[in-house]
Design a protein around this motif. Sequence first.
Motif, mmCIF file in Angstrom:
data_model
loop_
_atom_site.group_PDB
_atom_site.id
_atom_site.type_symbol
_atom_site.label_atom_id
_atom_site.label_comp_id
_atom_site.label_asym_id
_atom_site.label_seq_id
_atom_site.Cartn_x
_atom_site.Cartn_y
_atom_site.Cartn_z
ATOM 1 N N GLU A 5 42.967 53.156 37.507
ATOM 2 C CA GLU A 5 43.243 51.627 37.181
ATOM 3 C C GLU A 5 43.119 50.947 38.478
ATOM 4 N N GLU A 6 44.058 51.736 39.469
ATOM 5 C CA GLU A 6 43.871 50.799 40.860
ATOM 6 C C GLU A 6 42.634 50.416 41.517
ATOM 7 N N PHE A 7 41.662 51.032 41.004
ATOM 8 C CA PHE A 7 40.419 50.745 41.577
ATOM 9 C C PHE A 7 39.750 49.391 40.766
ATOM 10 N N ALA A 29 40.478 46.471 40.294
ATOM 11 C CA ALA A 29 40.692 45.232 40.820
ATOM 12 C C ALA A 29 39.376 45.031 41.986
ATOM 13 N N LEU A 30 39.283 45.994 42.800
ATOM 14 C CA LEU A 30 38.226 45.907 43.800
ATOM 15 C C LEU A 30 36.993 46.051 43.214
ATOM 16 N N GLU A 31 36.759 46.870 42.083
ATOM 17 C CA GLU A 31 35.603 46.974 41.585
ATOM 18 C C GLU A 31 35.233 45.544 40.936
ATOM 19 N N GLU A 32 35.999 44.888 40.428
ATOM 20 C CA GLU A 32 35.851 43.439 39.906
ATOM 21 C C GLU A 32 35.467 42.495 41.286
ATOM 22 N N LEU A 33 36.225 42.694 42.462
ATOM 23 C CA LEU A 33 35.944 41.946 43.463
ATOM 24 C C LEU A 33 34.466 42.060 43.931
ATOM 25 N N GLU A 90 36.216 61.539 39.257
ATOM 26 C CA GLU A 90 36.695 60.675 38.294
ATOM 27 C C GLU A 90 38.048 59.709 38.756
ATOM 28 N N GLU A 91 38.596 60.519 39.462
ATOM 29 C CA GLU A 91 40.182 59.811 39.927
ATOM 30 C C GLU A 91 39.640 58.388 40.432
ATOM 31 N N MET A 92 38.464 58.198 41.049
ATOM 32 C CA MET A 92 38.219 56.804 41.548
ATOM 33 C C MET A 92 38.092 55.982 40.541
ATOM 34 N N GLN A 93 38.035 56.299 39.336
ATOM 35 C CA GLN A 93 37.892 55.267 38.287
ATOM 36 C C GLN A 93 39.307 54.765 37.799
#
Lengths: 211, 241
Positions: A182-184, A186-190, A177-180
């Motif tokens: 906040e820091e991720f 932005a890249l998810e959007e990208l 879950e940690e990969m979800q």
Amino acid sequence: MTMTKQILEALLFAADQPVTLAQLAQLSPEPVEKAAVRATLEDLAADYEGRGVQLKEVAGGWQFLTRPEHGEWVRRLIQDESRAKLSRAALETLAIIVYRQPVTKMEIEGLRGVDSSGVLKTLLERRLVKILGRKRVIGRPILYGSSREFLQYFGLGNLTDLPRPEDIRPPLEGLPEEMQGEEFAALEELVEAQAVGDGGVGHEEGEPPAA
Amino acid sequence: MPYQVKLPVFDGPLDLLLHLIRVQEIDIYDIPIAQVTAQYLAYLELMQTLNLDVAGEWLVMAATLTYIKSRMLLPRSPEDEEIEDEEDPRRELLEKLLEYQRVKAMAEDLRERELEHREVYCRPPLDAPEDDEDIMLNVTLFDLLEAFTALVERLPEAEAQELVIEEMSVTEMIHTVVERLEGEGPIAFEALFEGATHRAEIVVTFLAILEMIRLKMILAQQRQPFGPIRVSLTVEEKQPA
């Protein structure tokens, strides 16, 4: 004089770190079976069900601990701010060491795919990892394993308290879950922006939990 | 396209690849290598643009991906078609990814335990009488050698008899010593040699002790010069306050 539940309770209350069965048994003037001590301890632990304090087996010994749900309160009392969490890299490295010990740095790096010298050094400094010796191959690389502090840090009685590797979530059932976090986002959007161009593969994860 | 990016931090190439696979809901067993390679390279470029330190392993993965991609593009010859289980060029990468995914799951399990146990408190130490251990001196190599020589001299004269000597390596001895120290706590230097009957065994034990001191696994200390030497595990030395 037998080691009653009350005696054990007093001993463990006075102790400031986990006390092993062997240590407890040794205190008795007459020989006692470790199994008998264990049985009494388990009985005592059962008495503490539903109380604010628990009796738990930690790092091969027994210890009174406050219950996790009251952590917030206890923290207010003792004003403890110093507990830094381990980094993800450190946890990954620890996981490999715990499940594969004895293991060399090269084996760790092979699994993680990145240089792990720095992380290993930190773990050794924090004493969560110890050197077990050297592997009898060319170069005699150092073998690493988990320490007693490791068990203490994670509140484990012993290594068998950890899930067996085959019981750990099967590979396909989602990532930590940690990969979800906040820091991720932005890249998810990208990536999503690219993916949409490719035919609209969206992601269904909800909003990342507030940090 | 101007794009504001707060760059996520990935632990390494495998971490990034898993992320790309997850967010796009790609079947890990059938990775569209061209697409993933392009995204991976785009990310690398981003890292370089931002002047992030791109470590070697990132480039190695880029090369690996490109190589796999090229192999997937090559038409298979008719002979190849006949060989049914011709190895998928992605196989090695797949195995690595699956393995790494498992490691991440284990790490996550540890994280949960960490978070839970952080909420748990034990009593701080009572005001126990101060042990005057802080004035322990660290032992020099010569002290150790001296103690060792004394031991060897005390060794009983070997009686002439045929024996099958069970050999023990230094590594095995290190394990033994660690176990003893963990079980019994700090013990006298001489006590580590108890039960050793052969010169060879004593030597191996001594070498093990030297090696362990070098690796900072144990401490050898004495209260005063030429005093008895006490050996303790480094791990034991500092209890969390």
